[in-house]
Each structure stands twice: as C-alpha cells, then as structure tokens.
Design an enzyme around this catalytic site. Structure first.
Site, short mmCIF file in Angstrom:
data_model
loop_
_atom_site.label_atom_id
_atom_site.label_comp_id
_atom_site.label_asym_id
_atom_site.label_seq_id
_atom_site.Cartn_x
_atom_site.Cartn_y
_atom_site.Cartn_z
N SER A 20 2.12 -6.20 8.18
CA SER A 20 2.40 -4.96 7.45
C SER A 20 3.89 -4.96 7.11
O SER A 20 4.73 -4.99 8.02
CB SER A 20 2.05 -3.76 8.34
OG SER A 20 2.94 -2.70 8.10
N HIS A 45 -0.18 -7.02 3.94
CA HIS A 45 -0.61 -5.62 3.98
C HIS A 45 0.57 -4.74 3.55
O HIS A 45 1.64 -4.80 4.16
CB HIS A 45 -1.06 -5.30 5.41
CG HIS A 45 -1.53 -3.89 5.63
ND1 HIS A 45 -2.85 -3.50 5.48
CD2 HIS A 45 -0.86 -2.78 6.01
CE1 HIS A 45 -2.97 -2.22 5.77
NE2 HIS A 45 -1.79 -1.75 6.09
N ASP A 47 2.06 -0.97 2.85
CA ASP A 47 1.84 0.43 3.21
C ASP A 47 2.53 1.36 2.22
O ASP A 47 3.76 1.47 2.21
CB ASP A 47 2.37 0.69 4.62
CG ASP A 47 1.50 0.03 5.67
OD1 ASP A 47 0.29 0.32 5.70
OD2 ASP A 47 2.02 -0.80 6.45
N MET A 49 3.21 5.11 1.10
CA MET A 49 3.17 6.48 1.65
C MET A 49 3.92 7.42 0.70
O MET A 49 4.97 7.06 0.16
CB MET A 49 3.85 6.52 3.01
CG MET A 49 3.30 5.50 4.00
SD MET A 49 3.95 5.79 5.64
CE MET A 49 3.48 4.26 6.47
N HIS A 78 -2.53 -0.51 1.20
CA HIS A 78 -3.02 0.62 2.00
C HIS A 78 -2.38 1.89 1.46
O HIS A 78 -1.20 2.14 1.69
CB HIS A 78 -2.64 0.35 3.47
CG HIS A 78 -3.02 1.43 4.42
ND1 HIS A 78 -2.58 1.45 5.73
CD2 HIS A 78 -3.81 2.53 4.28
CE1 HIS A 78 -3.07 2.51 6.34
NE2 HIS A 78 -3.81 3.19 5.49
N MET A 80 -1.59 5.55 1.52
CA MET A 80 -1.55 6.78 2.33
C MET A 80 -0.97 7.86 1.45
O MET A 80 0.16 8.32 1.63
CB MET A 80 -0.72 6.53 3.60
CG MET A 80 -1.46 5.65 4.60
SD MET A 80 -0.38 4.92 5.83
CE MET A 80 0.09 3.43 4.95
N MET A 149 -7.93 3.10 11.61
CA MET A 149 -6.55 3.32 12.06
C MET A 149 -6.55 3.52 13.58
O MET A 149 -7.30 4.35 14.11
CB MET A 149 -5.96 4.56 11.39
CG MET A 149 -5.77 4.45 9.89
SD MET A 149 -4.71 3.07 9.38
CE MET A 149 -3.16 3.50 10.17
N PHE A 155 3.55 6.06 10.36
CA PHE A 155 4.72 5.37 10.91
C PHE A 155 4.31 4.11 11.67
O PHE A 155 3.26 4.09 12.32
CB PHE A 155 5.47 6.30 11.88
CG PHE A 155 6.06 7.49 11.18
CD1 PHE A 155 7.33 7.43 10.61
CD2 PHE A 155 5.32 8.67 11.06
CE1 PHE A 155 7.86 8.53 9.94
CE2 PHE A 155 5.84 9.77 10.38
CZ PHE A 155 7.11 9.70 9.82
N GLY A 156 5.18 3.10 11.61
CA GLY A 156 4.98 1.92 12.43
C GLY A 156 5.47 2.21 13.84
O GLY A 156 6.09 3.24 14.11
N ASP A 184 -5.58 -1.17 12.20
CA ASP A 184 -4.17 -1.02 11.80
C ASP A 184 -3.46 -0.02 12.71
O ASP A 184 -3.87 1.14 12.79
CB ASP A 184 -4.14 -0.54 10.34
CG ASP A 184 -2.74 -0.44 9.77
OD1 ASP A 184 -1.76 -0.79 10.45
OD2 ASP A 184 -2.64 -0.01 8.60
C1 DX5 Z 1 0.91 2.93 9.76
C2 DX5 Z 1 0.74 1.70 8.88
C3 DX5 Z 1 0.70 0.41 9.63
C4 DX5 Z 1 1.82 0.20 10.59
C5 DX5 Z 1 1.66 -1.00 11.44
O1 DX5 Z 1 0.70 4.08 9.03
O2 DX5 Z 1 -0.46 1.80 8.15
O3 DX5 Z 1 0.42 -0.67 8.78
O4 DX5 Z 1 3.05 0.23 10.00
O5 DX5 Z 1 2.78 -1.12 12.25
P1 DX5 Z 1 2.68 -1.31 13.83
O6 DX5 Z 1 2.01 -2.61 14.07
O7 DX5 Z 1 4.10 -1.30 14.26
O8 DX5 Z 1 1.89 -0.15 14.40
ZN ZN Z 2 -1.25 0.07 6.99
#
Ligand code: DX5
Ligand code: ZN
Length: 229
Positions: A20, A45, A47, A49, A78, A80, A149, A155-156, A184
C-alpha cells in the site's frame, strides 16, 4: 491485454503481497516502484481518500497516472471516497486495473460494480470492520474482489482487528473461485499467516514494508509467512 486478465494472474500462484503506497516517498516515486518491482511484488495498492468518507486525505488520479507510467504491475485502486460512481471512469482512464469502492459509501453497490466491469476493470467491494458480510451478500456475484478491512479505513499503522478473519472465512464459503479475497490493515509478521489461512489471497501491507529498511527482505519474509502450511 485486457485489464481483467490481471485478475486471472493474481488468482494463480501463491498469496500475493500488495504494498500500500500510503507511506512511500512520493518525492522518489520511481525509485520506490523500482524497489518494489525488484522485491517481486505482483501488484500495487493505491489508497485514495477524500477527507469526507474517511477523515484522511491522500491523492487522486494524478498519482495513479504517474504509477501507470512507471510500471506495468497491476494497479489496485482502493477508493475511500464518497460517490465513487462519479470517479470510476477517471480512475480507469488514469490506469487503474482494479477499482475497489466501499459498500458503506453507496446505497447499493451493484450499479457501480457493473459500471467498473463495463470499463474492463476488475470490480472490488470493500467493507469496514463494523460492516457485516450480509450487507454485501447480494452483490457478491458482481465482485471480482472483496476487500475485507482489518482496520477502519482511513489511516495506515493501525492494529489488526481479528473480526476480519471471521469475515474472510465466511466469504470463502460464499464466493466462487473467480472472486479474489483481499485483506487490508495491520497485516504484518504476526497476522499475515492467519489472514492467508482464513482465505485471503491478496494481502495489502503498508507499514510492515515501508517502515523496513529493505523492501525486498520485508516482502520475502511476509511471503514466506503467508505460504500455506
Ligand atoms: C487504510 C488503507 C491501508 C493501509 C495499510 O485505510 O486502506 O491500505 O494504509 O497500512 P498498514 O499495513 O500500515 O495498516
Ligand atoms: Zn487500502
């Protein structure tokens, strides 16, 4: 090549680690992507947002386009975002191979999933930890990918929620062979094997790759841990 062809490739072979790119160095995107390619990842992947569907705000079409120019790896986008139906075409034009939207972002996912498939993209549907599988059951025949999820989207770096494992097991019994199951959030050395064992074929990983000094070592270690025993 048909973009949907990538789905077949991803279904074959061992479980795939999808980095990601949330935590990557966007000032050195080309170098980051080369390192991931050298690490042997089979897709990226991305993300997206919007600061509305989730509190965080990241990037949109220009970064997807930049990735498209830099690599032939499949791009799994992805979304969001609210009203994903308004942006599907633009992400397709930007180079997405798989477009995944959230079930919580639309009244009924079926129309958007069909729209994505008509563009020759893989159609994915994501559910947050609090959303039950039952909510998407009717839409599963239209899904090329279901993204479970294991953290609340946004957030990561969050901790893995084990409810995702129950949902993966549930989904494994509900979907056909042609639908990929992905997980994820919080996937790392300690959780990846359970995810694979529960049925996840695609394992999205952020921190456990990008916080490591060597992407190659991180991907190798995670791949070994994810292998079926
Ligand atoms: C969260 C994202 C993920 C995330 C993964 O909303 O969709 O892809 O950033 O990061 P980690 O592995 O740090 O949870
Ligand atoms: Zn994601």
């Amino acid at each position: 090549m048909s973009r949907r062809r990538h789905l077949v490739d991803l279904r074959q072979g061992p479980p795939a680690i999808l980095p990601s790119l949330l935590l990557c160095d966007f000032g050195n995107l080309e170098r980051e992507i080369r390192q991931l390619e050298e690490a042997g990842v089979r897709a990226l992947h991305l993300d997206v947002m919007d600061g509305r569907f989730v509190k965080n705000l990241t990037y949109g079409m220009p970064i997807v386009e930049a990735c498209r120019r830099l690599t032939d790896l499949p791009l799994d986008v992805h979304l969001m975002i609210e009203q994903p139906q308004d942006y599907v075409k633009q992400f397709h034009n930007a180079g997405a191979d798989i477009i995944t939207m959230h079930a919580e972002a639309v009244d009924s996912p079926s129309g958007v999933l069909s729209q994505i498939r008509e563009l020759d993209c893989g159609a994915g549907l994501a559910i947050n930890p609090e959303t039950p599988v039952e909510l998407i059951e009717d839409s599963l025949p239209l899904c090329d990918l279901v993204l479970v999820m294991s953290v609340k989207a946004g957030f990561g770096g969050q901790s893995f929620q084990t409810v995702a494992l129950e949902k993966l097991r549930q989904l494994k019994d509900l979907v056909g062979e042609e639908t990929l199951l992905a997980v994820d959030g919080g996937v790392n050395d300690g959780t990846i094997h359970d995810c694979q064992a529960a049925g996840a074929q695609l394992l999205v990983v952020g921190s456990a790759i990008f916080r490591e000094a060597s992407y190659r070592d991180a991907v190798r270690k995670l791949t070994d841990l994810a292998l079926p025993v």
